[in-house]
Design a protein around this motif. Structure first.
Motif, PDB file in Angstrom:
ATOM      1  N   PHE A   1      57.484  61.861  47.506  1.00 61.04           N
ATOM      2  CA  PHE A   1      57.917  61.560  46.151  1.00 61.04           C
ATOM      3  C   PHE A   1      57.110  62.376  45.142  1.00 61.04           C
ATOM      4  N   ASN A   2      57.778  62.699  44.036  1.00 63.80           N
ATOM      5  CA  ASN A   2      57.145  63.300  42.873  1.00 63.80           C
ATOM      6  C   ASN A   2      56.840  62.147  41.922  1.00 63.80           C
ATOM      7  N   SER A   3      55.569  61.840  41.720  1.00 64.49           N
ATOM      8  CA  SER A   3      55.211  60.560  41.119  1.00 64.49           C
ATOM      9  C   SER A   3      54.334  60.700  39.876  1.00 64.49           C
ATOM     10  N   MET A   4      54.309  59.616  39.125  1.00 64.46           N
ATOM     11  CA  MET A   4      53.411  59.435  37.985  1.00 64.46           C
ATOM     12  C   MET A   4      52.562  58.209  38.264  1.00 64.46           C
ATOM     13  N   VAL A   5      51.254  58.345  38.081  1.00 59.71           N
ATOM     14  CA  VAL A   5      50.323  57.246  38.319  1.00 59.71           C
ATOM     15  C   VAL A   5      49.586  56.913  37.022  1.00 59.71           C
ATOM     16  N   TYR A   6      49.423  55.610  36.772  1.00 62.67           N
ATOM     17  CA  TYR A   6      48.674  55.133  35.607  1.00 62.67           C
ATOM     18  C   TYR A   6      47.381  54.505  36.098  1.00 62.67           C
ATOM     19  N   LEU A   7      46.253  55.097  35.701  1.00 64.49           N
ATOM     20  CA  LEU A   7      44.935  54.551  35.991  1.00 64.49           C
ATOM     21  C   LEU A   7      44.424  53.839  34.743  1.00 64.49           C
ATOM     22  N   ASP A   8      44.124  52.555  34.851  1.00 68.70           N
ATOM     23  CA  ASP A   8      43.677  51.801  33.679  1.00 68.70           C
ATOM     24  C   ASP A   8      42.230  52.154  33.335  1.00 68.70           C
ATOM     25  N   GLU A   9      41.678  51.436  32.361  1.00 70.85           N
ATOM     26  CA  GLU A   9      40.340  51.764  31.846  1.00 70.85           C
ATOM     27  C   GLU A   9      39.263  51.680  32.927  1.00 70.85           C
ATOM     28  N   ALA A  10      39.502  50.876  33.955  1.00 65.99           N
ATOM     29  CA  ALA A  10      38.535  50.745  35.043  1.00 65.99           C
ATOM     30  C   ALA A  10      38.810  51.706  36.192  1.00 65.99           C
ATOM     31  N   GLY A  11      39.839  52.548  36.042  1.00 62.45           N
ATOM     32  CA  GLY A  11      40.170  53.494  37.084  1.00 62.45           C
ATOM     33  C   GLY A  11      41.058  52.935  38.172  1.00 62.45           C
ATOM     34  N   ARG A  12      41.567  51.715  37.971  1.00 64.85           N
ATOM     35  CA  ARG A  12      42.457  51.114  38.963  1.00 64.85           C
ATOM     36  C   ARG A  12      43.883  51.642  38.779  1.00 64.85           C
ATOM     37  N   GLN A  13      44.595  51.813  39.881  1.00 61.37           N
ATOM     38  CA  GLN A  13      45.993  52.216  39.800  1.00 61.37           C
ATOM     39  C   GLN A  13      46.817  51.027  39.348  1.00 61.37           C
ATOM     40  N   SER A  14      47.237  51.037  38.083  1.00 65.88           N
ATOM     41  CA  SER A  14      47.947  49.900  37.497  1.00 65.88           C
ATOM     42  C   SER A  14      49.423  50.173  37.268  1.00 65.88           C
ATOM     43  N   GLY A  15      49.878  51.351  37.623  1.00 66.23           N
ATOM     44  CA  GLY A  15      51.296  51.671  37.459  1.00 66.23           C
ATOM     45  C   GLY A  15      51.670  52.862  38.300  1.00 66.23           C
TER      46      GLY A  15
END
Length: 501
Positions: free
Chosen positions: A306-320
């Motif tokens: 997959f060609n993906s987009m990842v959201y890392l929150d303020e703590a660096g966790r993958q949240s999206g």
């Protein structure tokens, strides 16, 4: 009797192709919308001079082929990235793409030629049939609405009509202004015949200026976004000798002070697959210093990629996580890919079989205090129906893309123009991070408020504008335009048939 009818057929077809090529100067980066309108006006006398419906269809095909060949000339650029493997395909790709898309126009021109009907009646029928053909071009076989006539207006007040009728409605209005003027040019009392279409054009201009002047003013929001542009040429992007350099650039830009509220990296910005990218993600988190980051990355799920987009929150966790759902045919996948692979034919951005897999569809990502974003990867921003298909109202649009594939001539500029159109249609701001440019912050009226030039490495901190109220088009989509065009097609058809008897 139009004087064009005395021209040899070969010259008429050549003139049609030339007019189409001239009309493409209305597209970015040229932006000469007058050239496009003039070409649309002048093709009508050539169309009306056609002695048969078949010849009218050929006029439409040559006109559209000239138009698309010029407007889409950037399409040869992806084949130059790995020239040894793909360069031989470039001329075939341009010819088949231009000629194939021109078939939609050829059908419209052929259907609209009715002997015995008035020139004005036929021009109005051409408005309807060509508008329907362009709508079909945006949907049929996954769709490819790139270089639609509506794009010529992106730098003018006419673009604000996108918030009412969308791109296909604006296509129709453009034809409705141009084609009757062209029909009037072949009538005996030319000046008298021009009165009505010119009056209609003047009224359209006045109404458009009035509507543009009452559009809500853009308000700045409380959040600042850092848009990162590493400028990794495609032929070096995955080269082990250069990939660490491009990654280091993005780390440096992300660590710079002062701190923004969000950092956005472009498509496939991380030189590793998500499953094995933890060292890279840790470096990104350290550089971000408590700021959330959005980035593009490839990931695998069993045999699927997959060609993906990842959201890392303020703590660096993958949240999206979002997977691109509208893939580019012959770019990210090849129909009958395993079979084509036996002949050495793969998607330009894939190296095996069917290539990338499509994600489940449009979705929203929750960015906490910043609101919800509608993610768009690369040319997903070309499709208004995909943006309208989101499961809810976003607070902003978020496009990550790698326009290095499109070269440095017209492709990146046209891609940006279409991103601006999506912002106007939805009344939403757009954050746009492009690997080699043009990265930009776009407000809900389609204006670029901050940007990074094509071919420049760097970053820009931009204020994210506030979203506006849902537009008419965001509420109703393309269905009312389709229904109106079908009704008008039936009405004009029966009127022509009655007058022709």
């Amino acid at each position: 009797m139009t004087p064009v009818r005395g021209w040899p057929l070969s010259f008429r077809l050549f003139a049609s192709a030339a007019l189409g090529a001239i009309g493409a100067f209305g597209q970015a980066p040229h932006g000469h919308w007058g050239a496009a309108v003039l070409a649309l006006i002048l093709i009508v006398p050539v169309f009306l001079a056609s002695e048969t419906r078949a010849r009218a269809g050929w006029v439409g095909w040559y006109f559209a082929t000239g138009y698309f060949a010029h407007a889409l000339s950037w399409i040869i650029e992806p084949f130059q990235v790995d020239a040894e493997r793909h360069a031989w395909m470039a001329p075939f790709a341009l010819v088949f793409m231009a000629g194939g898309l021109a078939l939609f126009w050829a059908v419209a021109f052929r259907l609209s030629r009715h002997f015995g009907a008035t020139a004005m009646g036929q021009s109005i029928f051409l408005v309807v049939t060509l508008s329907l053909a362009e709508l079909a071009r945006g949907y049929v076989l996954t769709g490819f609405p790139w270089a639609g006539v509506a794009q010529i207006w992106v730098d003018t007040p006419m673009a604000q009509l996108l918030s009412l009728v969308g791109p296909y409605g604006l296509n129709a209005l453009t034809y409705a202004v141009a084609f009757p003027i062209g029909a009037a040019l072949v009538q005996e009392r030319r000046l008298q015949a021009l009165a009505r279409p010119l009056s209609f054009a003047a009224v359209m201009v006045v109404l458009t200026m009035g509507y543009a002047s009452i559009r809500p003013r853009v308000q700045d929001g409380p959040h600042t976004v850092r848009i990162v542009q590493p400028n990794a040429p495609q032929h070096q992007k995955w080269d082990p000798a250069y990939a660490p350099l491009f990654f280091a650039r993005q780390i440096e830009y992300s660590a710079a002070l002062p701190r923004p509220d969000l950092i956005v990296w472009p498509e496939t910005a991380v030189p590793a697959w998500l499953g094995s990218a933890q060292p890279y993600l840790a470096s990104i988190t350290d550089a971000a210093q408590g700021t959330a980051v959005v980035l593009g990355i490839q990931r695998g799920d069993g045999p699927r990629i997959f060609n993906s987009m990842v959201y890392l929150d303020e703590a660096g966790r993958q949240s999206g996580l979002y997977d691109k759902h509208h893939l580019a045919p012959f770019g990210e996948y090849v129909p009958l890919g395993d079979l084509m692979g036996r002949f050495g034919i793969y998607g330009l951005a894939a190296t095996a079989g069917h290539g990338f897999s499509a994600g489940p569809g449009p979705d929203l990502l929750d960015f906490g205090k910043m609101g919800k974003a509608l993610p768009l990867i690369c040319y997903e921003a070309v499709f208004p129906q995909g943006v309208n298909g989101a499961p809810g109202r976003a607070d902003f649009l978020l496009q990550i893309t790698n326009d290095a594939w499109f070269g440095t001539r017209s492709g990146p500029f046209q891609h940006l123009a279409q991103a601006r159109m999506r912002a106007i249609e939805q009344g939403l701001p757009m954050i746009r991070s492009a690997n080699t440019g043009i990265s930009a912050m776009i407000d809900p009226l389609g204006q670029v408020t901050a940007s990074l030039a094509l071919g420049k490495a760097g970053y820009v901190d931009a204020i994210l504008p506030q979203p506006q109220q849902p537009t008419v088009y965001s509420r109703i989509g393309d269905s009312p335009v389709l229904a109106a065009l079908l009704f008008l097609a039936a009405l004009v058809w029966f009127s022509i048939r009655r007058l022709s008897k």
